[in-house]
Each structure stands twice: as C-alpha cells, then as structure tokens.
Enzyme design. Structure first.
Site, PDB file in Angstrom:
ATOM      1  N   SER A   1       3.111 -11.558  77.967  1.00 48.66           N
ATOM      2  CA  SER A   1       4.149 -11.039  77.069  1.00 48.66           C
ATOM      3  C   SER A   1       5.341 -11.986  77.006  1.00 48.66           C
ATOM      4  CB  SER A   1       4.643  -9.675  77.571  1.00 48.66           C
ATOM      5  OG  SER A   1       3.582  -8.769  77.673  1.00 48.66           O
TER       6      SER A   1
HETATM    7  N1  SAH Z   1       1.625  -7.649  81.968  1.00 49.20           N
HETATM    8  C1  SAH Z   1       1.133  -8.862  81.340  1.00 49.20           C
HETATM    9  C2  SAH Z   1       0.637  -8.580  79.940  1.00 49.20           C
HETATM   10  C3  SAH Z   1      -0.832  -8.687  79.852  1.00 49.20           C
HETATM   11  S1  SAH Z   1      -1.512  -8.302  78.262  1.00 49.20           S
HETATM   12  C4  SAH Z   1       2.185  -9.945  81.393  1.00 49.20           C
HETATM   13  O1  SAH Z   1       2.791 -10.122  82.416  1.00 49.20           O
HETATM   14  O2  SAH Z   1       2.396 -10.661  80.447  1.00 49.20           O
HETATM   15  C5  SAH Z   1      -2.127  -6.665  78.550  1.00 49.20           C
HETATM   16  C6  SAH Z   1      -3.236  -6.537  79.546  1.00 49.20           C
HETATM   17  O3  SAH Z   1      -3.648  -5.175  79.523  1.00 49.20           O
HETATM   18  C7  SAH Z   1      -4.494  -7.356  79.269  1.00 49.20           C
HETATM   19  O4  SAH Z   1      -4.737  -8.191  80.365  1.00 49.20           O
HETATM   20  C8  SAH Z   1      -5.591  -6.316  79.102  1.00 49.20           C
HETATM   21  O5  SAH Z   1      -6.844  -6.720  79.638  1.00 49.20           O
HETATM   22  C9  SAH Z   1      -5.019  -5.152  79.881  1.00 49.20           C
HETATM   23  N2  SAH Z   1      -5.572  -3.829  79.575  1.00 49.20           N
HETATM   24  C10 SAH Z   1      -5.958  -3.317  78.373  1.00 49.20           C
HETATM   25  N3  SAH Z   1      -6.423  -2.059  78.529  1.00 49.20           N
HETATM   26  C11 SAH Z   1      -6.329  -1.758  79.860  1.00 49.20           C
HETATM   27  C12 SAH Z   1      -6.654  -0.624  80.656  1.00 49.20           C
HETATM   28  N4  SAH Z   1      -7.206   0.495  80.124  1.00 49.20           N
HETATM   29  N5  SAH Z   1      -6.408  -0.681  81.992  1.00 49.20           N
HETATM   30  C13 SAH Z   1      -5.887  -1.790  82.563  1.00 49.20           C
HETATM   31  N6  SAH Z   1      -5.562  -2.900  81.866  1.00 49.20           N
HETATM   32  C14 SAH Z   1      -5.778  -2.883  80.528  1.00 49.20           C
END
Ligand code: SAH
Length: 242
Positions: free
Chosen positions: A86
């Site tokens: 993000s």
């Molecule tokens: N927190 C991260 C953002 C990652 S993007 C950062 O520091 O930038 C969002 C993430 O959510 C992805 O890796 C995706 O695989 C995960 N995701 C999507 N659905 C999910 C679920 N049901 N449970 C856990 N993770 C999930």
C-alpha cells in the site's frame, strides 16, 4: 514527486532495526525516509506515533531490490502474486484513523489485527505503534516473504498467521483495532464479533460504483456504528488460502 517531497532535511540517528540495505539504496535510505515523513506531515498526517513509525521502518526492505529506489515515494508497488504494497499515505491514514480514539498509553497495550499481511510493511509499522499485532495472509508465498522480510527486525510483538483473515483470529480476540488491507463486498461478521467494545475497524468495501473505506465502531455488545469515509483502491479480499 510533489514539491514538498523535495525538501532537504538533516539525517536523524541511524535506526536500530535497519536490516542490510540492498545495493543502490545505501545510507541515503534514512534521509529519503525522513523526506517521506515530511511529505506525509505536509499531506495532513498529524499522529506523532504513526509518523515516527514510518520514519523508522525501512520500506525498501519490503520491495524487490529493483524497486528499492522507489520505496520512499508515496506510491503502491508490486510485491508479486498480483498483490501490492500500500501507499505510505494510505498506511498512515488508516492507522491514524483506526486508533484516533486510543490515547498513547492504551496504544502501548492495544492488541491489533491486520488482515492482508502482503510483504509485511504495514505490519511492521503497526508493531511500532501498538502493543501486540497479529497479521494474517492467505497467500502462502507472501506469508513466507513477509516472514523473511521481518525476521531481521526482530519484532517480538508481531505474530504472522497463514490463513483466511475473514475468519479473524478467534483465540487472540478481542481486538482493540482491526485493519483490513483488501476490499470485500461486506465486512466479515467474524471480524465484527472479534472487536472489543469501543474498538474500531477499518475496511475497504467494494460496491458497484467503486470502493470506499468503511469505519466501524463497536458501541456495545450488540451495537456497531458505521461511517463511510473516502474512495480508495485496494486489491480484492478473497476467500480461503492458496
Ligand atoms: N498490508 C500490506 C498490503 C498488502 S495487499 C502492506 O503493507 O502494504 C493486501 C493483501 O491482502 C494481499 O497480500 C492479499 O493476498 C491479502 N488478502 C486478500 N484476501 C485475504 C484474506 N481473506 N485473508 C488474508 N489476506 C488476504
């Protein structure tokens, strides 16, 4: 880069949690990170804990070496498996909003849940602000990458879990704050039930017209208040693991 990104600034003392930096980033990372903090402040982030945490966590250690030189720009970057890290301003705004009701002393003992660890960057920022952090990721490859990225930082108050975050972490509940980093069509009921009374939850919600950030406050055992905030863009929240 926006104009305020360019403000020169004296470097602060070297952070204790900096892992070895990839070639091409070097000692400049400290100064560019401080410029990012200045830009976030200029962009309206006021929370001192959040700004300090972003000033400490080495974002370049969470992206591929080829992208490390862009790690301190306010942009989302690819992290593999079709997912993204993000934007720092989004991370800052979400943490500031989800904990606006928690005084400093309560943050130090607050237990926080993140759904969507990705590469682990936001989890590290959360661990610098809150007492205890549990972060769940559904893609095994990313869960393992996050584990490797975070290992050198030795954050004893952060636990990474591989699983479907829509189910939360029932054995660790109740939580003082919950952040969902992927957009679903509704807020999973398990997460609502794992909020402590007076806790806040932030989640992007996908509707036909686009995504918006939803803020939920649990007012009582049976009462939740919803406020719809700004338009946002997150990757989809998916069911199950892979
Ligand atoms: N927190 C991260 C953002 C990652 S993007 C950062 O520091 O930038 C969002 C993430 O959510 C992805 O890796 C995706 O695989 C995960 N995701 C999507 N659905 C999910 C679920 N049901 N449970 C856990 N993770 C999930």
């Amino acid at each position: 880069m926006r104009d305020h990104d360019r403000t020169p600034r004296a470097s602060a003392t070297r952070s204790a949690i900096d892992p070895p930096v990839p070639a091409g980033v070097g000692l400049a990372s400290e100064r560019t990170r401080q410029r990012l903090v200045d830009a976030l402040r200029a962009g309206g982030i006021r929370d001192a804990d959040v700004l300090a945490a972003i000033g400490t966590v080495p974002r370049h250690a969470f992206v591929e070496p080829g992208l490390a030189s862009r790690a301190y720009e306010d942009v989302a970057l690819p992290i593999g498996h079709g997912q993204t890290i993000s934007r720092p301003s989004t991370v800052a705004r979400m943490i500031e909003t989800v904990s606006a009701n928690l005084p400093a002393v309560e943050r130090r003992r607050a237990r926080v849940l993140e759904v969507g660890t990705g590469c682990g960057y936001q989890a590290a920022v959360l661990a610098a602000v809150f007492g205890e952090v549990i972060s769940i990721e559904r893609v095994r490859g990313l869960h393992e990458t996050a584990r490797a990225n975070l290992r050198p930082m030795r954050l004893g108050n952060l636990r990474l879990v591989f699983g479907d975050g829509r189910l939360g972490a029932p054995t660790a509940a109740p939580f003082d704050a919950i952040l969902v980093a992927a957009a679903g069509e509704a807020i999973p009921e398990d997460l609502l039930l794992q909020m402590r009374v007076s806790a806040r939850l932030l989640a992007p919600i996908q509707a036909a017209a686009g995504q918006s950030l939803h803020l939920v406050e649990r007012a009582g055992q049976e009462t939740w208040h919803l406020t719809v905030l700004d338009a946002v863009r997150f990757v989809p929240l998916r069911a199950g693991t892979t």
